[in-house]
Write a protein that holds these residues in place. Sequence first.
Motif: not given
Length: 430
Positions: A105-110, A353, A356-357, A360
Amino acid sequence: MGIDDLSDVPIDITYYKLPEWLKARSSVFGKKEKAADYEKLVEVAPKLAHVVKHEIPALKKTVAKSRKAQTDTEKRERELAVAISAATTRLKKACSEIGVQIDAVDYETEIQAAAETELQRWLGTVSSTARELIPAVEYYATFCAPKYEPNLPPSSGQLSSPLPTLSFIAREGNQPVYRLHQHLGTANLPRESDVFAIADAVKSGEPVVGDDQSDIDWGDSEDDVQPECAPGVHGEDIVDLDFTGGDDGEDAVGVSDLQRRLDQLRRPVLRDDETRTLFEDDLLELQGFLAIRCHEINKPSDACAAIAPVDPSGTDAGVVAAWLETVKTVTSRLADKSFSLLLLLSSSPLQAVRAARQLLQHRHEIARCKMLQQANTRRADDSLQTLASAQSELDELVGKAKMLQRDIETTLRKWFAPRKVYLVGDISNI
């Protein structure tokens, strides 16, 4: 056959000229015994011409267009399937490199959590593999001058190994940099409890209480100016080290530098850029030595082997070659692109970040292709439905046109018997 005998010569009438042909012969065929058939032909002839010349070609175009649409949608379906597969492969590869779940769900945290976990596993593998090189390091030490004594204390001023960083990691594992400095015998090293306590205090911004300040060797050059408030190793005086900043609101000089040095001492050896570079240098030095030794052992008649020092241990060439392969394995893991990526992701939130981008973007590309795939499927269904309807209507019209053609030809043949009468033109190709 005589020139006047035309019974075997067929009469060809162009289908779309039939209405005019009939009109021009109304005085002949409009007689009482032929009037009913004539009126019927006058009525159906224009209909046949319109169906054959306009309606059937229009339906054929519709059918051809629908078939082309079917071909195009099938081709587009294959292209989109390839695009989805490629984007999914890229996403899986990118996620596997940093240990992130594809449907996170949250790529940055993961990414930050997974990168740290994966990096620890990676460094653990490097450290455990380096442990296998302890005999190789000792073997190298036998060829070095002056001789290294493995059990010398750090205070003796002489290293216990010619490859100190590699030897430390091989024996102790991925310990904090502070332990490496202890192993190397760094002078004026602060107490370990002070390092961890002061680092936590500086990071939290609280006033630091330490021992009487004295010169501390932080591993930098002698010209470095140490913070005036740096805690010392000896003494009983209590000094209040206030890092809250001056009147202008800025931090006191040396706070960031102190924090950086304290963090470095607490950081694992393989996580610190400087000490990891020392480790890699030791590996490359050992790799070069083992490669030369393999050459000297395998080719004793070579000129270089003739002047090589004598191996007191008489180690077999296969053992040396195995050590060399182990060294290459460790160096290749440290030079791997994935390892560099994990270091960036675990140490830089900005890199997390960006990563994660990128993930995404792969997901958005997959979602976009799937939306296009759904739209393409709808177009394929619509074109298939249109094709079926147009083809059914075309078959019906063709059947109707052929029936009218047959009825017209039958009626005209009665009038011109025994001669044959045929409607010609595009009607022959329907």
